[in-house]
Scaffold this motif. Structure first.
Motif, PDB file in Angstrom:
ATOM      1  N   ALA A 129       1.059  -1.300  -0.256  1.00 57.19           N
ATOM      2  CA  ALA A 129      -0.117  -0.191   0.021  1.00 57.19           C
ATOM      3  C   ALA A 129       0.925   1.193   0.033  1.00 57.19           C
ATOM      4  CB  ALA A 129      -0.873  -0.004   1.276  1.00 57.19           C
ATOM      5  N   ASN A 130       2.029   1.218   0.617  1.00 56.59           N
ATOM      6  CA  ASN A 130       2.714   2.496   0.922  1.00 56.59           C
ATOM      7  C   ASN A 130       3.823   2.534  -0.148  1.00 56.59           C
ATOM      8  OD1 ASN A 130       4.089   0.291   1.869  1.00 56.59           O
ATOM      9  ND2 ASN A 130       3.913   1.282   4.047  1.00 56.59           N
ATOM     10  N   GLU A 131       3.790   1.578  -1.193  1.00 63.10           N
ATOM     11  CA  GLU A 131       5.030   1.731  -2.070  1.00 63.10           C
ATOM     12  C   GLU A 131       4.850   2.788  -3.265  1.00 63.10           C
ATOM     13  OE1 GLU A 131       5.368  -2.099  -3.895  1.00 63.10           O
ATOM     14  OE2 GLU A 131       6.584  -1.493  -5.786  1.00 63.10           O
ATOM     15  N   SER A 132       5.879   3.197  -3.616  1.00 66.41           N
ATOM     16  CA  SER A 132       5.833   4.162  -4.307  1.00 66.41           C
ATOM     17  C   SER A 132       6.934   4.103  -5.626  1.00 66.41           C
ATOM     18  CB  SER A 132       6.315   5.588  -3.836  1.00 66.41           C
ATOM     19  OG  SER A 132       7.883   5.229  -3.201  1.00 66.41           O
ATOM     20  N   PHE A 133       6.511   4.686  -6.814  1.00 70.38           N
ATOM     21  CA  PHE A 133       7.131   4.267  -7.980  1.00 70.38           C
ATOM     22  C   PHE A 133       7.848   5.732  -8.504  1.00 70.38           C
ATOM     23  CE2 PHE A 133       5.595   0.285  -8.686  1.00 70.38           C
ATOM     24  CZ  PHE A 133       4.233   0.224  -8.210  1.00 70.38           C
ATOM     25  N   ASN A 134       9.031   5.639  -9.192  1.00 72.82           N
ATOM     26  CA  ASN A 134       9.467   6.677  -9.841  1.00 72.82           C
ATOM     27  C   ASN A 134       9.232   6.651 -11.348  1.00 72.82           C
ATOM     28  OD1 ASN A 134      11.136   8.878 -10.017  1.00 72.82           O
ATOM     29  ND2 ASN A 134      12.858   8.062  -9.852  1.00 72.82           N
ATOM     30  N   CYS A 135       8.307   7.766 -11.819  1.00 69.72           N
ATOM     31  CA  CYS A 135       8.235   7.759 -13.113  1.00 69.72           C
ATOM     32  C   CYS A 135       9.026   8.707 -13.847  1.00 69.72           C
ATOM     33  CB  CYS A 135       6.922   8.113 -13.305  1.00 69.72           C
ATOM     34  SG  CYS A 135       6.224   8.200 -15.135  1.00 69.72           S
ATOM     35  N   GLU A 136       9.630   8.355 -14.805  1.00 67.26           N
ATOM     36  CA  GLU A 136      10.471   9.284 -15.510  1.00 67.26           C
ATOM     37  C   GLU A 136       9.850   9.549 -16.978  1.00 67.26           C
ATOM     38  OE1 GLU A 136      14.247   7.517 -15.474  1.00 67.26           O
ATOM     39  OE2 GLU A 136      14.429   7.858 -13.482  1.00 67.26           O
ATOM     40  N   GLY A 137       8.781   9.242 -17.141  1.00 70.80           N
ATOM     41  CA  GLY A 137       8.000   9.386 -18.596  1.00 70.80           C
ATOM     42  C   GLY A 137       7.914   8.385 -19.635  1.00 70.80           C
ATOM     43  N   LYS A 138       8.944   7.495 -19.402  1.00 64.98           N
ATOM     44  CA  LYS A 138       9.096   6.276 -20.016  1.00 64.98           C
ATOM     45  C   LYS A 138       9.786   5.129 -19.396  1.00 64.98           C
ATOM     46  CE  LYS A 138      12.756   7.950 -23.268  1.00 64.98           C
ATOM     47  NZ  LYS A 138      12.668   9.379 -23.379  1.00 64.98           N
ATOM     48  N   ASP A 139       9.685   3.966 -19.685  1.00 66.04           N
ATOM     49  CA  ASP A 139      10.546   3.092 -19.208  1.00 66.04           C
ATOM     50  C   ASP A 139      10.642   1.954 -20.486  1.00 66.04           C
ATOM     51  OD1 ASP A 139       9.588   0.647 -16.453  1.00 66.04           O
ATOM     52  OD2 ASP A 139      11.532   1.603 -17.200  1.00 66.04           O
ATOM     53  N   LEU A 140      11.864   1.470 -20.060  1.00 70.69           N
ATOM     54  CA  LEU A 140      12.257   0.239 -20.918  1.00 70.69           C
ATOM     55  C   LEU A 140      11.744  -0.984 -20.374  1.00 70.69           C
ATOM     56  CD1 LEU A 140      13.872  -0.128 -23.641  1.00 70.69           C
ATOM     57  CD2 LEU A 140      15.733  -0.483 -21.959  1.00 70.69           C
ATOM     58  N   VAL A 141      10.973  -1.574 -21.439  1.00 75.38           N
ATOM     59  CA  VAL A 141      10.434  -2.672 -20.815  1.00 75.38           C
ATOM     60  C   VAL A 141      10.954  -3.634 -21.796  1.00 75.38           C
ATOM     61  CG1 VAL A 141       8.392  -4.234 -20.325  1.00 75.38           C
ATOM     62  CG2 VAL A 141       8.341  -1.639 -19.850  1.00 75.38           C
ATOM     63  N   VAL A 142      11.660  -4.615 -21.219  1.00 77.69           N
ATOM     64  CA  VAL A 142      12.478  -5.808 -22.175  1.00 77.69           C
ATOM     65  C   VAL A 142      13.166  -5.195 -23.556  1.00 77.69           C
ATOM     66  CG1 VAL A 142      12.131  -7.971 -23.207  1.00 77.69           C
ATOM     67  CG2 VAL A 142      10.757  -7.320 -21.211  1.00 77.69           C
ATOM     68  N   ASN A 143      12.018  -4.994 -24.367  1.00 78.71           N
ATOM     69  CA  ASN A 143      12.521  -4.669 -25.652  1.00 78.71           C
ATOM     70  C   ASN A 143      11.769  -3.315 -26.171  1.00 78.71           C
ATOM     71  OD1 ASN A 143      10.439  -6.133 -26.211  1.00 78.71           O
ATOM     72  ND2 ASN A 143      11.130  -7.308 -27.827  1.00 78.71           N
ATOM     73  N   PHE A 144      10.953  -2.749 -25.563  1.00 77.80           N
ATOM     74  CA  PHE A 144      10.385  -1.708 -26.149  1.00 77.80           C
ATOM     75  C   PHE A 144      10.252  -0.688 -25.114  1.00 77.80           C
ATOM     76  CE2 PHE A 144       5.741  -1.229 -25.019  1.00 77.80           C
ATOM     77  CZ  PHE A 144       5.591  -2.161 -24.153  1.00 77.80           C
ATOM     78  N   VAL A 145       9.643   0.478 -25.586  1.00 81.47           N
ATOM     79  CA  VAL A 145       9.563   1.536 -24.636  1.00 81.47           C
ATOM     80  C   VAL A 145       8.370   1.913 -24.405  1.00 81.47           C
ATOM     81  CG1 VAL A 145      10.068   4.132 -24.409  1.00 81.47           C
ATOM     82  CG2 VAL A 145      11.705   2.668 -25.746  1.00 81.47           C
ATOM     83  N   LEU A 146       8.205   1.874 -23.045  1.00 80.78           N
ATOM     84  CA  LEU A 146       6.613   2.277 -22.689  1.00 80.78           C
ATOM     85  C   LEU A 146       6.744   3.801 -22.225  1.00 80.78           C
ATOM     86  CD1 LEU A 146       4.128   0.631 -21.853  1.00 80.78           C
ATOM     87  CD2 LEU A 146       5.087   0.627 -19.287  1.00 80.78           C
ATOM     88  N   ASN A 147       5.809   4.164 -22.890  1.00 78.15           N
ATOM     89  CA  ASN A 147       5.532   5.833 -22.610  1.00 78.15           C
ATOM     90  C   ASN A 147       4.445   6.006 -21.829  1.00 78.15           C
ATOM     91  OD1 ASN A 147       7.566   6.797 -24.558  1.00 78.15           O
ATOM     92  ND2 ASN A 147       6.374   6.094 -26.218  1.00 78.15           N
ATOM     93  N   CYS A 148       4.840   6.943 -21.113  1.00 79.61           N
ATOM     94  CA  CYS A 148       3.862   7.411 -20.147  1.00 79.61           C
ATOM     95  C   CYS A 148       3.230   8.828 -20.754  1.00 79.61           C
ATOM     96  CB  CYS A 148       4.470   7.737 -18.645  1.00 79.61           C
ATOM     97  SG  CYS A 148       3.299   7.743 -17.262  1.00 79.61           S
ATOM     98  N   SER A 149       1.980   9.025 -20.208  1.00 76.66           N
ATOM     99  CA  SER A 149       1.475  10.426 -20.377  1.00 76.66           C
ATOM    100  C   SER A 149       2.252  11.622 -20.113  1.00 76.66           C
ATOM    101  CB  SER A 149       0.264  10.423 -19.961  1.00 76.66           C
ATOM    102  OG  SER A 149      -0.107  10.286 -18.657  1.00 76.66           O
ATOM    103  N   ALA A 150       3.029  11.490 -18.727  1.00 79.14           N
ATOM    104  CA  ALA A 150       3.851  12.672 -18.414  1.00 79.14           C
ATOM    105  C   ALA A 150       4.850  12.162 -17.607  1.00 79.14           C
ATOM    106  CB  ALA A 150       2.797  13.650 -17.806  1.00 79.14           C
ATOM    107  N   VAL A 151       5.800  12.818 -17.313  1.00 79.47           N
ATOM    108  CA  VAL A 151       6.859  12.749 -15.984  1.00 79.47           C
ATOM    109  C   VAL A 151       6.232  12.891 -15.017  1.00 79.47           C
ATOM    110  CG1 VAL A 151       9.061  13.112 -15.388  1.00 79.47           C
ATOM    111  CG2 VAL A 151       8.447  13.172 -17.813  1.00 79.47           C
ATOM    112  N   HIS A 152       5.645  11.686 -14.149  1.00 78.28           N
ATOM    113  CA  HIS A 152       5.025  11.973 -12.903  1.00 78.28           C
ATOM    114  C   HIS A 152       6.031  11.968 -11.801  1.00 78.28           C
ATOM    115  CE1 HIS A 152       1.958   9.857 -15.678  1.00 78.28           C
ATOM    116  NE2 HIS A 152       1.416  10.872 -15.162  1.00 78.28           N
ATOM    117  N   GLY A 153       7.275  11.669 -11.960  1.00 78.51           N
ATOM    118  CA  GLY A 153       8.316  11.637 -10.775  1.00 78.51           C
ATOM    119  C   GLY A 153       7.771  10.580  -9.696  1.00 78.51           C
ATOM    120  N   LYS A 154       7.889  11.077  -8.355  1.00 72.17           N
ATOM    121  CA  LYS A 154       7.767   9.931  -7.414  1.00 72.17           C
ATOM    122  C   LYS A 154       6.237  10.019  -7.236  1.00 72.17           C
ATOM    123  CE  LYS A 154       9.342   8.523  -3.225  1.00 72.17           C
ATOM    124  NZ  LYS A 154       9.186   9.000  -1.852  1.00 72.17           N
ATOM    125  N   VAL A 155       5.570   8.779  -7.179  1.00 76.32           N
ATOM    126  CA  VAL A 155       4.202   8.604  -7.044  1.00 76.32           C
ATOM    127  C   VAL A 155       3.817   7.678  -6.281  1.00 76.32           C
ATOM    128  CG1 VAL A 155       3.370   9.736  -9.093  1.00 76.32           C
ATOM    129  CG2 VAL A 155       3.936   7.341  -9.131  1.00 76.32           C
TER     130      VAL A 155
END
Lengths: 272, 466, 449
Positions: B225-251
């Motif tokens: 429940a109290n976990e947080s993530f660090n969003c940099e706007g995109k993420d490399l997943v295995v072999n493709f880039v997962l795009n986020c809608s925005a750079v959310h930072g720590k959420v």
């Protein structure tokens, strides 16, 4: 909803079944038509000859003689007529016919009852013979006596010849005329000899007595004139027809002319 | 005598004329039978359609009924994809088709006594079906969809009854217009008017799927429940880039849902793996045949098994296909504090005034724990309050929801919104999709707002009874 | 068909079987809560009265036509069963019993007329009286009667409404028969005599009388009866006088009259348009005939079966449309059987007219049969849309006291004419003066030989 498309056998049979129903109704129609066909509508009119052979158990000879005598009898003798052989005076002619018939059955009473009940119209009995049969000439003469034959002579003063110009007793233009009875509601003589004058009517004193409600007591008369018989209507209530036209003025009859009073239809013929 | 001869002649004619009525009768009973038997106004046909049972809404107002020999739909277009049509020529569709047997009534009995009884009762009438749908809401939901292609499903949280199933574009189900427009209606595959998109339309769920992912991860312990993530706007997943809608930072987890962070959920998905995702889809009953919702389609579980698939699937892309109903159900589970209630469309079947069948609800099943459901609920409320779903906010009402923008091969993203209200005592769960409309928060959320507002105005919710 | 007591008894037997089976079948569709066996009881009443009537006639009048009453009862019975059944659908549960009572009353009237009317020939004397009476009654109905459906045909007496025309038409037939007979010769004359005088008063009387009657009927909006009267007149006139030119004139005049009626009377236009295409006015005046068509479409070959037909949807079905109801529930077969029965009945009746030796009797009988037959045809053809609907009832079939009673009266009259050749007395046994005994007829016949 289409019952004709019901499953199974009915589907294939629907047309034949319909035809069958039609045939059934047509069969009823045919039975109906046939039953109508079979009905004998020739009726008992004066058209028919009084047929002697129809009478059972009477010697044809005597009968025919008697009958011929009767049929040949002048129904009317103009003035003081001893008519022909059977000398049945015309006044009684028709009525006697009925009486004669009842002589056969010996029941005058029923006839008079019939007469009074039906007001002069004869009740046609089914299955009777023609009624012209006479067991023997004797009886007819007996009838004359019994019923007190009135000679038409007594009533002849009524038959004064009118102001018609001719009074010749000899038929003009050769050949004798006679009146043929084409239609009458009751049996009567088929042939009426023309003497000087014949009055047709319902009255008892007429030469030719016609029992029809629509015939006046003195309805019409025929007088022999130089040109032939002249038919004159005697101011009857319902009029006299001559050749399908109403008789306005006295008319000379030719051979073959038809005239009618009430239900009676007569034709004037000349004997060649 | 000639008189009698003529009488006889006339008698022949009269008698023969009696044959003519027979011909007259057989003309109508035999030769032209079909033409009149199938006539529009023929009351015998009415014993099939005209005495066809009616479809009523939850307040017994008619939604479809027979008038003479035609079917009348008071709601017109608004309910057409749901109810379907009844046409002499084209048969039935939609609910009319699914419920056909019940609506038709009894066959003609051969026994005259029974026939008379039925006759006396007013003819052979089919049974009426009472739906759970509310006509007013149905209408409003349809109107709320506006000109978009899409659907809305509204479900009652407590008992799972479906209050509205709107689908657009629609058509006019009235028989005459149906015949006129048949070509257009049936052939236009793009418009697919006959389709009831709310239960039959299958779409990629987009970000709304994250509700399921979050629930599943929490329940399985893949996330705390109290976990947080660090969003940099995109993420490399295995072999493709997962795009986020925005750079959310720590959420936080809540914020990840609220701002719809793809990065966070991608990672959660990878933790669950396809197996987990599929398991949770089943747990949320997305493979339920939905027997109480006639015509409903089953969800398509993702079959792709590449190593990057979980991430993609977790954000609602991939080959997952769901219908708005499924998503509404998910929202309802959260609203119900983790309990799943079976959605149903049919409430009662009436024969005359007697109910010959009533819906018997099954016991609610627990999908996720109360605690975890509360966490997801909080996150969904946050979404509407401060997150992507702000357009769904209703003044004075605590609304919870999740937006989604599903990428699809047909054009712009599908706009999704799922949610429920009021958050403190949820009554209705809603799911809206607008095909190729654009962002969920922008386009779908306002529609959902309108629908929820209207739903909460319904008498059964206002007076407090269900 | 040969009319013997045996054939009559066979027909009566068939009628009884139909009554028994029908009454039993009706018991299945009696609505709950009502006496199930009531129809059978009334069927029994009808059977009982019919047998008594038929038996009395067969015993007392050996020479009569013994097929007529059974054939009539056949038609009546089938119609009554259907009427009873329709009563269930229209919630008029007294309809069947009421009709049964009317039938029994009709049979009683039949016997009464047969016994009381010794000599029908008195009718010939009162022809003008009949005509005037008929016209007066029609006028008074027009003035004082009730208006139903735009037609003033009914009179309310003691709570029952009935149509006097059912009886006045008989008077008109009396008038026609006797008038035509008397003036037959005159009527064979030219219409306009040679001197361009007016037509003979025979024509004038007849023309005026008929025209008056027809105009009254037309004014009263009873066009069905006007058509009926016209048919009787044409038939009798042709039979007696064979004047095709006058007939052509009559047809011409009435066509003109009919055209004017169509122009003037909206309800005539209604009837004609309903005849041509009833579905146009389906919601209004055409409803009745449309429903009749639907019922027929549902009929099939063998019908729907008693109680399963929808003829109750036809408004006022038992008044004129009973035939359609019968056709629907008993199919084309049933309709055909009923029509066959009617054909046989009217054939027997025509037979009477042809057999009677007396000319007046023949014409009168013919006129009466033409009346019944033509009325039946008008109804049947109207109801099957061969002709426009005219609101004429079907004799013996349509529910209604006046119709049933007047038709039985006509039948009794026919019967009486039939046996008038052998008056009752002739079948009595007598003892003659000379000691022979036997029936009068037998004795006469004996002496005739």
């Amino acid at each position: 909803m289409d019952h004709g498309a019901a499953d199974g056998l009915l589907y294939f049979l629907k047309y034949p079944l319909l035809i069958l129903i039609y045939l059934f109704v047509l069969a009823a129609l045919r039975i109906a038509w046939r039953s109508l066909d079979k009905i004998d509508i020739s009726g008992r009119t004066a058209h028919r000859e009084p047929e002697a052979p129809k009478v059972l158990g009477v010697q044809s000879g005597a009968v025919s003689a008697a009958k011929r005598a009767e049929s040949e009898s002048q129904i009317v003798s103009a003035v003081g007529g001893s008519g022909s052989s059977a000398s049945l005076s015309g006044a009684e002619g028709v009525r006697r016919k009925r009486n004669t018939r009842d002589m056969e059955t010996g029941r005058l009473e029923s006839v008079s009852r019939n007469l009074s009940r039906e007001d002069g119209r004869q009740d046609m009995k089914r299955g009777d013979s023609e009624g012209y049969t006479v067991p023997g000439g004797e009886q007819s003469r007996a009838a004359v006596h019994r019923t007190g034959a009135q000679s038409s002579v007594e009533s002849s003063p009524d038959f004064v010849i009118s102001e018609m110009p001719t009074a010749s007793e000899i038929p003009a233009a050769g050949g004798r005329f006679y009146i043929e009875v084409l239609n009458s509601p009751e049996p009567m003589e088929k042939r009426i000899e023309l003497e000087k004058e014949l009055v047709f009517g319902r009255g008892k004193d007429c030469a030719v007595i016609l029992n029809d409600k629509f015939v006046s007591s003195r309805h019409a008369r025929i007088i022999l004139g130089p040109l032939g018989p002249i038919l004159e209507d005697l101011s009857s209530r319902n009029g006299t027809l001559c050749n399908e036209r109403l008789l306005e003025a006295p008319e000379v009859l030719q051979d073959g002319d038809k005239f009618a009073l009430g239900d009676y239809i007569f034709r004037c013929r000349r004997e060649a | 005598m000639d008189v009698k001869e003529r009488i006889r002649r006339l008698a022949y004619i009269y008698l023969a004329l009696f044959f003519v009525p027979l011909l007259g009768v057989s003309r109508y009973a035999f030769f032209e039978c079909d033409e009149y038997a199938n006539h529009r106004d023929n009351h015998y046909n009415m014993t099939a359609p005209a005495l066809r049972g009616s479809i009523l809404d939850c307040h017994f107002r008619p939604m479809a009924y027979m008038h003479r020999s035609a079917r009348v739909y008071p709601l017109g277009e608004a309910a057409a994809p749901l109810l379907g049509y009844y046409s002499r020529i084209y048969g039935e569709a939609g609910l009319e088709s699914a419920l056909n047997k019940k609506l038709l009534g009894n066959p003609i009995p051969r026994d005259p006594w029974a026939a008379y009884k039925i006759w006396k009762k007013g003819g052979r009438k089919g049974d009426d079906i009472v739906l759970t749908v509310d006509s007013d809401l149905q209408k409003k939901a349809f109107e709320a969809l506006g000109g978009y292609k899409g659907a809305a499903a509204v479900m009652s949280v407590r008992d799972g009854s479906l209050l509205a199933l709107a689908s657009a574009p629609s058509y006019n189900p009235e028989e005459k217009l149906l015949e006129e427009n048949w070509e257009e209606i049936s052939r236009d595959e793009e418009a697919a008017r006959l389709l009831n998109r709310s239960i039959q339309g299958l779409y990629p769920p987009g970000s709304t799927f994250k509700v399921l992912i979050m629930s599943g991860c929490l329940e399985d312990g893949f996330v705390s429940a109290n976990e947080s993530f660090n969003c940099e706007g995109k993420d490399l997943v295995v072999n493709f880039v997962l795009n986020c809608s925005a750079v959310h930072g720590k959420v936080s987890l809540k914020e990840a849902l609220g701002y719809s962070c793809n990065v966070a959920f991608g990672r959660m998905g990878l933790r669950m793996q396809m197996e987990g995702i599929r398991k949770w889809m089943r747990a949320f009953r997305m493979d339920d045949p939905l027997k109480d919702v006639p015509g409903a389609a089953q969800a398509v579980l993702p079959t792709v098994d590449t190593s990057s698939a979980p991430a993609e699937t977790a954000i609602g892309q991939g080959d997952t296909l769901v219908s708005p109903l499924h998503m509404a159900r998910i929202a309802a589970v959260i609203a119900n504090k983790g309990l799943d209630v079976e959605p149903h469309l049919l409430r009662e079947q009436l024969s005359g005034s007697d109910a010959v069948w009533r819906y018997e609800p099954e016991k609610a099943q627990r999908v996720i724990s109360k605690k975890n459901a509360a966490l997801v609920a909080e996150a969904m409320e946050f979404t509407v309050r401060e997150g992507t779903g702000m357009a769904a906010y209703i003044p004075g009402v605590r609304v919870a929801g999740k937006t989604g923008s599903a990428e699809n091969p047909h054009g712009k993203v599908h706009a999704w919104f799922i949610g429920y209200a009021p958050a403190e005592d949820p009554k209705v769960a809603v799911s809206v999709i607008l095909e190729n409309a654009g962002g969920g928060g922008k386009f779908a959320a306002p529609v959902a707002r309108e629908i929820m507002k209207a739903a909460l105005e319904l008498p059964e919710f206002k007076s407090g009874k269900k | 068909m040969r009319s013997t007591a045996a054939s009559g008894a066979v027909l009566m037997g068939i009628v009884t079987v139909i009554l028994a089976y029908g009454g039993w079948a009706l018991s299945f569709i009696v609505p709950s809560g009502r006496d199930v066996w009531l129809p059978l009881e009334y069927a029994g009443l009808i059977a009982f009265s019919a047998w008594i009537a038929w038996g009395a006639l067969a015993l007392c009048y050996r020479n009569g036509n013994h097929n007529i009453l059974p054939l009539t009862m056949f038609i009546i019975t089938v119609a009554w069963l259907e009427t009873y059944r329709l009563g269930f659908s229209t919630e008029d549960f007294s309809q069947g019993p009421r009709q049964a009572v009317f039938i029994a009353a009709g049979l009683a009237l039949f016997l009464a007329v047969v016994v009381c009317l010794r000599d029908y020939r008195i009718l010939e004397d009162y022809k003008y009286i009949f005509l005037i009476l008929a016209l007066l009654i029609q006028i008074s109905v027009m003035l004082f009667g009730m208006r139903i459906n735009g037609a003033t045909l009914w009179v309310d007496i003691g709570g029952h409404s009935f149509q006097p025309f059912e009886f006045t038409r008989i008077l008109l037939v009396f008038f026609l028969a006797s008038y035509l007979r008397q003036f037959r010769g005159w009527l064979r004359m030219d219409l306009i005599s040679e001197n361009w005088r007016l037509p003979h008063r025979a024509f004038i009387m007849l023309g005026l009388g008929m025209a008056a009657a027809e105009i009254l009927l037309v004014v009263q909006r009873d066009l069905g009866m006007a058509l009926l009267l016209f048919g009787i007149f044409v038939s009798l006139f042709y039979a007696v006088t064979n004047r095709k030119d006058i007939l052509a004139l009559a047809f011409g005049l009435s066509s003109v009259g009919a055209y004017f009626c169509w122009r003037i009377y909206p309800h005539v236009q209604e009837r004609v348009s309903n005849w041509l295409d009833p579905f146009v006015a389906f919601d209004g005046s055409g409803y009745q005939i449309c429903q009749a068509i639907f019922s027929l479409a549902n009929a099939g070959l063998d019908g729907t079966g008693l109680g399963l037909g929808g003829a109750a949807y036809i408004p006022a079905v038992v008044n004129d449309f009973t035939f359609v109801a019968i056709a629907e529930e008993f199919g084309i077969m049933g309709a055909g059987a009923l029509l066959a029965g009617m054909i046989l009945l009217f054939a027997e009746c025509f037979g009477i007219s042809l057999r009677v030796k007396d000319e007046f009797g023949s014409i009168l009988a013919a006129g009466l049969v033409y009346m019944l037959a033509w009325q039946s045809l008008i109804n049947l053809l109207g109801v099957t849309k061969v002709l426009p609907m005219t609101g004429v009832a079907l004799p013996f079939v349509s529910a209604g006291g006046t119709s049933m009673l007047s038709c039985f009266a006509v039948l009794a009259l026919l019967w009486r004419i039939d046996i008038s050749d052998t008056p009752l007395k002739k079948t009595k046994r007598i003892r003659r003066a000379d000691g022979a005994s036997g029936t009068e007829r037998a004795l006469e016949a004996e002496n005739g030989r």
